[in-house]
Design a protein around this motif. Structure first.
Motif, PDB file in Angstrom:
ATOM      1  N   SER A  23       0.822  -1.201   0.000  1.00 35.04           N
ATOM      2  CA  SER A  23       0.000   0.000   0.000  1.00 35.04           C
ATOM      3  C   SER A  23       0.859   1.255   0.000  1.00 35.04           C
ATOM      4  O   SER A  23       1.971   1.269   0.530  1.00 35.04           O
ATOM      5  N   GLU A  44      -1.766   6.263   2.202  1.00 36.35           N
ATOM      6  CA  GLU A  44      -2.518   5.402   1.289  1.00 36.35           C
ATOM      7  C   GLU A  44      -3.198   6.162   0.152  1.00 36.35           C
ATOM      8  O   GLU A  44      -3.495   5.570  -0.878  1.00 36.35           O
ATOM      9  N   THR A  45      -3.456   7.470   0.323  1.00 39.82           N
ATOM     10  CA  THR A  45      -4.271   8.192  -0.651  1.00 39.82           C
ATOM     11  C   THR A  45      -3.461   9.178  -1.484  1.00 39.82           C
ATOM     12  O   THR A  45      -2.488   9.765  -1.022  1.00 39.82           O
ATOM     13  N   TRP A  53     -14.878   9.573  -4.815  1.00 45.90           N
ATOM     14  CA  TRP A  53     -13.688   8.941  -5.401  1.00 45.90           C
ATOM     15  C   TRP A  53     -12.613   9.973  -5.759  1.00 45.90           C
ATOM     16  O   TRP A  53     -11.798   9.756  -6.667  1.00 45.90           O
ATOM     17  N   ASP A  54     -12.643  11.099  -5.072  1.00 48.57           N
ATOM     18  CA  ASP A  54     -11.639  12.162  -5.221  1.00 48.57           C
ATOM     19  C   ASP A  54     -11.691  12.872  -6.568  1.00 48.57           C
ATOM     20  O   ASP A  54     -10.862  13.747  -6.836  1.00 48.57           O
ATOM     21  N   THR A  91      -9.170   7.527 -12.408  1.00 50.62           N
ATOM     22  CA  THR A  91      -9.209   6.107 -12.102  1.00 50.62           C
ATOM     23  C   THR A  91      -8.900   5.365 -13.392  1.00 50.62           C
ATOM     24  O   THR A  91      -9.686   5.399 -14.355  1.00 50.62           O
ATOM     25  N   ASN A 120      -4.998   4.294 -10.031  1.00 49.66           N
ATOM     26  CA  ASN A 120      -5.353   5.709  -9.953  1.00 49.66           C
ATOM     27  C   ASN A 120      -4.121   6.563 -10.191  1.00 49.66           C
ATOM     28  O   ASN A 120      -2.986   6.141  -9.933  1.00 49.66           O
ATOM     29  N   GLN A 129      -3.164   3.264  -4.651  1.00 47.91           N
ATOM     30  CA  GLN A 129      -4.102   4.192  -4.024  1.00 47.91           C
ATOM     31  C   GLN A 129      -5.121   3.411  -3.210  1.00 47.91           C
ATOM     32  O   GLN A 129      -5.637   2.386  -3.658  1.00 47.91           O
ATOM     33  N   ASP A 130      -5.440   3.918  -2.016  1.00 47.95           N
ATOM     34  CA  ASP A 130      -6.450   3.331  -1.133  1.00 47.95           C
ATOM     35  C   ASP A 130      -5.943   2.032  -0.502  1.00 47.95           C
ATOM     36  O   ASP A 130      -4.858   1.536  -0.794  1.00 47.95           O
ATOM     37  N   TYR A 139      -8.106  -0.637  -0.813  1.00 47.91           N
ATOM     38  CA  TYR A 139      -9.246  -1.355  -1.374  1.00 47.91           C
ATOM     39  C   TYR A 139      -8.709  -2.533  -2.177  1.00 47.91           C
ATOM     40  O   TYR A 139      -8.318  -2.393  -3.333  1.00 47.91           O
ATOM     41  N   THR A 145      -6.603  -1.904  -5.564  1.00 48.73           N
ATOM     42  CA  THR A 145      -5.378  -1.176  -5.246  1.00 48.73           C
ATOM     43  C   THR A 145      -4.120  -1.804  -5.838  1.00 48.73           C
ATOM     44  O   THR A 145      -3.227  -1.094  -6.311  1.00 48.73           O
TER      45      THR A 145
END
Length: 783
Positions: free
Chosen positions: A97, A101-102, A358-359, A363, A417, A427-428, A430, A434
């Motif tokens: 990750s 994370e973001t 979702w920012d 994506t 992403n 990213q994330d 998830y 991810t």
């Protein structure tokens, strides 16, 4: 049909119309010039424009690559290959990750409000958006006076322009202000630049966030204007022109000087000149393609857009609305992606939230790519360029990610992403999305698509190093299986979950079908590009060897295409992603004729997805339209066009994921093109998925791979004429429904010697710059 009806129908083909102001954002009308955008509410007591600038994001660039990834990579691979997905997933969350994370998120520029001082009682209200010119308009009566507003976002003049007029002198009085964010708390200051100009100053927020400046200038004819505090006041003017400009430190060392300079230049230009220059610019792009589907429904054509959409939701057929929806998709690309701008993000450029869904970023496991599916066939090739610019900026971060995470010193990689800063780390947290390493590979295929349509060798020379670098990464990343195949590991099949034999869910995997299909396309593109350019023979041979070792598609126990190396059941059989059909669309490797076994399995896959509730999001439904079109099933494709309009389209025709997400608009437009013209097999396939509801119509200006521009006229479900303009000398091969008894005539009227195989194909030699007409011959009509 009398002239007024003709004009009304022509207007309906390119206008969204409404009889009331927007009650909320989902009813507002979008304008944009690639860099600046606004959603227009069209109110009478108060007008509101929700504003965006494409480079205004929260925070600056960071290195988010996990420093512990490489140390644990082989353990994760071993666990997956031994079948211990649970432990591999637990370790991946820790080691693979991003840290943090973001990535960064897109934020609004603010709001512009105009509060009018006339009566609140109004009548004769009209609101419209002309997508042929990119001009929005509002008209109504108050106090017996006809008030008009025109609004547009000019690409040539880099500004949003608002013109207010009335049919009585001295009737226009209002106050206007700029605000930003909930409670108006997300800017630093508003200052007076001169007697008619205010400037909002602020920052996107976060460490390294970009500075922004928004400039609002008012020029009034008659009456007076003044600034009090944060407000611009207009009193009893005959007409008013508002100019809004903006800039950020992402592009400019002094964004305030840039925004003021742009406002100066626009304010010194007559409104009619600004309007004409803007309309000509948009028209030059939008006018390249015309489309008519089915016979006219004059009753529907005269209804407001939201009422037409409501009728479709109740089961009505409105082919005029479908054609408008197609052109609206093209308009949104023109408005959100222009040379020099950033690419269209998850919401194009239109986002009103400080923390958007979702920012509102890029994506790249389907959504950003789908944004550009209609760029080439929809004759908007230059609107594709911002995506290439972002991809180029991703190369250096992607090299860093390749080294840090995977220990690979050559090539670049990106995950699912990216953001303003071209971030390539995962990213994330998830798991189903991810840890997918194919983002740069898929994006790079857009470079090849652009070449395939335009045949610009100079562009291919510039693009080849990026294609090559995306492929080189996988030379080193691919892992050998005991049977000699090579696969990606770790990876996922976006964004799906499989069930292990004991019923436990699994997500991380080795060799999902989508990865192998993307790599087959990427390796093939590199091999072809190297051959065209006469370079890299050794590299091309290595790719050919690797390509032969990629897993082939396999068919599972239900007759479906297998999504993973094992024939697992899915945790969600109606899942929104249809990743393992990539080779059918947007890939170019499959067709019912060339790969009948795989396309039949793809049909089973689609039927199973839809039977279990698939297509429940707008972009997923749009992908399904394209897939049915490639399967040459016009009725199924049409059913899903209707479903997209009925269930996943907002009153302003924007796509509803839900919430709003623009990829469904772009994917839906691309699907309509695919129903009328396909070129992925090396032939021009005319009307490959024509539904009964569109049994007559015409389209002009679609583009096809190989350098062709195509127009088609049909009736009774059959081709009547096709017009094909050649970009190059060479052989043209056309496939059409029914027999192949057609005459081929050059634009000078001379007959062209053509050959036919008697099975729907005809071919002849072309001359660059010549248009050829294919007309059904008497023999064909008699037959």
């Amino acid at each position: 049909m009398n002239s007024s009806n003709t004009e009304r129908r022509r207007s309906a083909a390119y206008k969204l119309t409404f009889t009331a102001p927007a009650a909320e954002w989902n009813e507002a009308l979008p304008i944009g010039n690639g860099r600046l955008g606004a959603m227009i509410y069209g109110g009478t007591a108060e007008e509101k424009l929700a504003l965006n600038e494409d480079s205004l994001w929260y925070g600056g660039p960071r290195d988010r690559n996990n420093p512990d990834a490489l140390a644990h990579l082989e353990t994760i691979r071993r666990l997956l290959l031994e079948g211990d997905a649970e432990e591999a997933q637990r370790l991946s969350l820790l080691a693979l990750s991003g840290v943090p994370e973001t990535q960064r998120h897109y934020v609004p520029l603010g709001d512009l409000s105009l509060t009018f001082l006339h009566s609140r009682e109004t009548s004769d209200y009209e609101r419209e958006l002309d997508i042929m010119t990119g001009i929005a308009a509002v008209r109504y009566r108050a106090d017996g006076i006809l008030f008009k507003r025109e609004l547009f976002a000019s690409f040539p003049d880099e500004a949003i322009v608002i013109r207010l007029t009335a049919d009585r002198p001295g009737a226009i009085s209002f106050l206007t202000r700029l605000t930003r964010g909930p409670g108006n708390r997300y800017y630093d200051e508003i200052v007076k630049a001169d007697a008619g100009t205010i400037v909002m100053r602020g920052n996107g927020g976060g460490a390294g966030g970009v500075d922004f400046r928004t400039v609002l200038r008012a020029t009034a004819v008659g009456g007076s204007s003044s600034i009090i505090g944060e407000h611009l006041l207009i009193d009893r003017a005959d007409s008013v022109t508002l100019v809004l400009t903006a800039a950020t430190s992402f592009r400019f060392a002094d964004p305030e000087a840039q925004a003021l300079s742009a406002a100066d230049q626009v304010s010194q230009t007559a409104y009619d000149t600004l309007r004409e220059r803007h309309a000509d610019d948009v028209r030059s792009l939008m006018g390249r393609v015309s489309i008519r589907l089915g016979s006219a429904d004059e009753n529907a054509d005269t209804l407001p857009t939201n009422e037409r959409l409501a009728r479709v939701s109740e089961g009505a057929e409105d082919t005029g609305l479908t054609a408008l929806y197609y052109q609206f998709g093209r308009y949104l690309l023109v408005a959100s992606s222009r040379p020099g701008s950033l690419p269209a993000n998850l919401q194009g450029i239109w986002n009103d939230r400080i923390l958007p869904p979702w920012d509102s970023k890029y994506t790249i496991n389907i959504n950003t790519q789908m944004n550009y599916w209609a760029s080439e066939n929809g004759n908007l090739a230059e609107c594709h360029e911002p995506l290439f610019d972002l991809l180029e900026r991703m190369r250096e971060p992607g090299r860093c990610t390749a080294r840090t995470m995977y220990g690979i010193e050559e090539g670049f990689v990106a995950h699912h992403n990216t953001d303003l800063w071209a971030d390539t780390a995962p990213q994330d947290l998830y798991m189903p999305a991810t840890y997918w390493p194919m983002g740069a590979a898929w994006l790079s295929l857009h470079l090849w698509e652009h070449y395939a349509y335009g045949l610009d060798r100079a562009f291919l020379e510039r693009a080849y190093p990026t294609l090559r670098e995306a492929a080189v990464f996988f030379e080193h990343f691919l892992t050998d299986l005991p049977d000699g195949r090579v696969v990606t590991v770790p990876s996922v099949s976006p964004e799906n979950t499989y069930l292990l034999p004991d019923g436990r869910p699994g997500i991380l995997c080795a060799g999902p079908a989508m990865d192998s299909q993307i790599l087959r396309e990427l390796f093939t593109a590199c091999i072809k590009a190297a051959d065209i350019l006469g370079v890299d023979d050794d590299f091309a041979m290595r790719l050919k060897t690797l390509r032969a070792r990629l897993p082939q598609p396999e068919i599972g126990k239900h007759g479906q295409l297998m999504e993973w190396l094992e024939d697992y059941e899915e945790a969600e059989p109606g899942h929104r992603h249809i990743s393992h059909l990539f080779a059918l669309h947007p890939g170019t490797g499959w067709s019912p004729e060339a790969t009948p076994v795989w396309t039949q399995a793809a049909r089973v896959t689609l039927e199973r997805r839809l039977a279990n509730g698939g297509g429940h999001t707008g972009w997923s439904r749009a992908w399904i339209i394209n897939l049915w079109a490639r399967l040459e099933d016009g009725e199924k494709a049409h059913d899903n066009v209707q479903a997209l309009l009925a269930h996943s389209t907002l009153p302003n025709l924007l796509d509803n994921h839900p919430p709003f997400q623009i990829d469904g608009n772009f994917g839906g437009a691309a699907g309509i093109s695919e129903m009328l013209l396909q070129s992925h097999t090396g032939e021009l396939s005319l009307l490959p998925a024509l539904p009964i509801a569109w049994s007559e119509g015409d389209v002009e200006g679609l583009r096809a791979r190989g350098g062709w521009t195509v127009g088609i006229t049909w009736s009774g479900g059959a081709l009547r004429e096709a017009r094909i303009r050649a970009l190059r000398d060479g052989a043209c091969v056309v496939r059409m429904r029914g027999d192949a008894f057609v005459e081929v005539v050059a634009e000078d009227g001379s007959a062209v010697e053509a050959s036919s195989d008697g099975a729907g194909r005809i071919w002849w030699q072309t001359c660059a710059g010549t248009t050829y007409a294919l007309r059904r011959s008497e023999r064909s009509q008699q037959a």
